[in-house]
Scaffold this motif. Structure first.
Motif, short mmCIF file in Angstrom:
data_model
loop_
_atom_site.label_atom_id
_atom_site.label_comp_id
_atom_site.label_asym_id
_atom_site.label_seq_id
_atom_site.Cartn_x
_atom_site.Cartn_y
_atom_site.Cartn_z
N THR A 33 -23.47 30.53 -84.11
CA THR A 33 -23.77 29.19 -83.63
C THR A 33 -24.83 29.24 -82.52
OG1 THR A 33 -21.99 29.27 -81.99
CG2 THR A 33 -21.44 28.40 -84.18
N PHE A 34 -25.42 28.08 -82.21
CA PHE A 34 -26.48 27.99 -81.21
C PHE A 34 -26.19 26.87 -80.21
CE2 PHE A 34 -28.29 29.73 -85.08
CZ PHE A 34 -28.98 30.85 -84.62
N PRO A 35 -25.10 26.99 -79.43
CA PRO A 35 -24.74 25.90 -78.51
C PRO A 35 -25.68 25.75 -77.33
CG PRO A 35 -23.32 27.79 -78.16
CD PRO A 35 -24.15 28.11 -79.36
N ASP A 36 -26.50 26.77 -77.03
CA ASP A 36 -27.35 26.73 -75.84
C ASP A 36 -28.83 26.63 -76.20
OD1 ASP A 36 -24.99 27.07 -74.46
OD2 ASP A 36 -25.23 29.24 -74.28
N LYS A 37 -29.13 26.18 -77.43
CA LYS A 37 -30.52 26.08 -77.88
C LYS A 37 -30.93 24.64 -78.10
CE LYS A 37 -31.01 30.59 -78.17
NZ LYS A 37 -31.86 31.34 -77.21
N PHE A 38 -32.21 24.36 -77.79
CA PHE A 38 -32.84 23.08 -78.09
C PHE A 38 -33.86 23.35 -79.20
CE2 PHE A 38 -36.56 20.31 -77.38
CZ PHE A 38 -35.96 19.08 -77.57
N THR A 39 -33.83 22.52 -80.25
CA THR A 39 -34.62 22.79 -81.45
C THR A 39 -35.63 21.69 -81.72
OG1 THR A 39 -32.80 24.04 -82.44
CG2 THR A 39 -34.50 23.25 -83.93
N ILE A 40 -36.84 22.10 -82.08
CA ILE A 40 -37.86 21.18 -82.60
C ILE A 40 -38.07 21.51 -84.08
CG2 ILE A 40 -40.29 20.51 -82.51
CD1 ILE A 40 -40.26 21.02 -79.56
N LYS A 302 -30.33 24.15 -68.38
CA LYS A 302 -28.97 24.45 -67.91
C LYS A 302 -28.18 23.19 -67.61
CE LYS A 302 -30.15 28.99 -66.02
NZ LYS A 302 -30.19 29.85 -64.80
N LYS A 303 -28.87 22.12 -67.19
CA LYS A 303 -28.16 20.86 -66.91
C LYS A 303 -27.55 20.29 -68.18
CE LYS A 303 -30.88 19.46 -62.87
NZ LYS A 303 -31.76 18.41 -62.29
N TRP A 304 -28.25 20.42 -69.31
CA TRP A 304 -27.71 19.92 -70.57
C TRP A 304 -26.45 20.69 -70.95
CZ3 TRP A 304 -32.11 18.68 -74.59
CH2 TRP A 304 -33.06 17.86 -73.98
N ILE A 305 -26.53 22.01 -70.83
CA ILE A 305 -25.39 22.87 -71.19
C ILE A 305 -24.20 22.56 -70.30
CG2 ILE A 305 -24.59 25.24 -71.38
CD1 ILE A 305 -27.53 26.03 -71.89
N LYS A 306 -24.45 22.41 -68.99
CA LYS A 306 -23.38 22.13 -68.04
C LYS A 306 -22.72 20.78 -68.34
CE LYS A 306 -22.42 21.87 -63.07
NZ LYS A 306 -23.02 21.96 -61.70
N ALA A 307 -23.54 19.79 -68.68
CA ALA A 307 -22.99 18.46 -68.99
C ALA A 307 -22.12 18.50 -70.25
CB ALA A 307 -24.13 17.46 -69.16
#
Length: 318
Positions: A33-40, A302-307
Motif C-alpha cells: 500500500t501507499f498511505p504516505d504518497k501523493f499521486t499525479i 507530513k501535515k496531510w499524513i498527520k491529519a
C-alpha cells in the motif's frame, strides 16, 4: 472544447482512513500500500452507454450509439481521495463532429473492509442510428442512467485497487471469488418540436464473479475478471409497463506497470444488460469504458499524513 469536472471518491470509508485492514505479514507479502504518497496521474478516457433494440420476430435491429467524446484527464490522489479534471479537445478526431451533443459521467468507488461499492452516473444527449442510409443523427434523444454494483471480495490477498486505481500494488499473483448485486435506473427521453416521450427502466441483478491478478516479473500485472448474473427488469411508459427477465454479463481487463514511483497501464470494462422492453422487442444495454493512463507518486506532506492518522485514531480505524 468541452470542460468536465469529475470528483472520484475511491475507497473513502477504508483507504482514506488508513490501511489497517491488511496488517498481517502474510497479506503484506501479496499487497503493498501507499498511505504516505501523493499521486499525479494523466489519462486518455473513452466511455459511453449504447442501446441496441432487436425485433425478436423479424431480427431487425436498431443501435443507438451516442456521439462519443474522448477525454484527456488529470488526476490528483492522496490515499483514496481522488480529484479528476477532464476535457474533450476538438483536435481528437471523434470529438470534431459532436457539436450539440453531451456526455457527462460521474463515478464513485468505495471500499469497506472486503466490501466494494460502485456508483455511476451517465447523462447523454445526441445519438446516431445506423441504418441502410448510413448513420442518421438524432440530437434530441437523451438518456440518464444512475446506479452501480455492490460486491464482496472473499480473498484478502487479492487487490482490486491494483487494477487501475494504483493505491495498492499486487506483489504476488492472486484471485478472488467476487459476487455482485447490480442496480441501474435508466430514463430515455425523446424531445421534438411537437412531441415528447419518456420511458423509465429499472435493472436489478445478482450473480457470481471471479477476478485474477497475474503478476508478471514483479512490476507487470495482467488482470482479468467477469461476472454472470440474472434478475428482473421493469420498463414503464405512459401507456405500458413490462416486467421481464434480465441477464447481466460484466467483463474487466487490465494491463499495467507498477513501481515505487511510476505506474502506467490500460483499463477496459464493459457491462451488458439484456432484457425485453415489450413482448417482441429485446434491449441490449451496454456500458463501455476504456482508459490509457500513467502516473507518478510523490511523498505526501507530513501535515496531510498527520491529519489522516489523527482521523483514524479519533474514529477507531487504527
Amino acid at each position: 472544447m468541452g470542460l468536465k469536472f469529475k470528483l472520484l471518491l475511491v475507497g473513502f470509508l477504508q483507504s482514506i482512513l488508513g490501511f489497517g485492514q491488511k496488517d498481517s505479514v502474510q497479506i503484506q507479502e501479496y499487497i503493498k500500500t501507499f498511505p504516505d504518497k501523493f499521486t499525479i496521474r494523466l489519462g486518455l478516457l473513452n466511455t459511453s452507454n449504447n442501446f441496441i433494440f432487436t425485433d425478436t420476430n423479424t431480427t431487425n435491429r436498431i443501435e443507438l450509439e451516442p456521439n462519443k467524446k474522448t477525454y484527456i484527464g488529470a488526476s490528483f490522489l492522496f490515499r483514496s481521495l481522488e480529484l479528476d479534471l477532464g476535457f474533450s479537445p476538438n483536435f481528437i478526431s471523434n470529438n470534431a463532429d459532436n457539436e450539440g451533443s453531451r456526455l457527462f459521467t460521474l463515478n464513485f468507488r468505495m471500499f469497506w473492509k472486503q466490501w466494494m461499492q460502485t456508483l455511476d452516473f451517465y447523462g447523454q444527449k445526441g445519438f446516431f442510428v445506423n441504418n441502410d442510409l448510413g448513420d442518421e443523427q438524432f440530437p434530441n434523444i437523451r438518456t440518464l442512467k444512475v446506479g452501480g454494483t455492490t460486491a464482496y471480495i472473499f480473498n484478502q490477498k487479492f487487490s482490486f485497487r491494483a487494477i487501475g486505481f494504483q493505491n495498492e500494488w499486487q506483489k504476488k499473483s492472486a484471485g478472488s471469488f467476487i459476487p455482485r448485486f447490480t442496480f441501474y435506473y435508466t430514463k430515455y427521453k425523446l424531445l421534438e418540436t411537437d412531441f415528447e416521450d419518456e420511458v423509465n427502466s429499472y435493472d436489478i441483478a445478482i450473480g457470481p464473479g471471479y477476478h485474477y491478478n497475474l503478476v508478471i516479473d514483479e512490476n507487470y500485472l495482467f488482470g482479468v475478471g467477469s461476472t454472470l448474473g440474472s434478475g428482473i427488469n421493469i420498463t414503464s411508459s405512459a401507456i405500458d409497463k413490462t416486467v421481464s427477465a434480465l441477464y447481466e454479463v460484466i467483463f474487466r481487463g487490465n494491463l499495467g506497470y507498477n513501481s515505487e514511483r511510476f505506474y502506467s497501464g490500460i483499463n477496459a470494462n464493459v457491462i451488458f444488460l439484456e432484457h425485453n422492453t415489450d413482448r417482441q422487442t429485446r434491449l441490449d444495454d451496454r456500458i463501455s469504458f476504456l482508459e490509457f493512463y500513467l502516473g507518478y507518486r510523490f511523498d505526501a506532506p507530513k501535515k496531510w499524513i498527520k491529519a489522516a492518522e489523527g482521523f483514524n485514531r479519533t474514529f477507531g480505524f487504527d
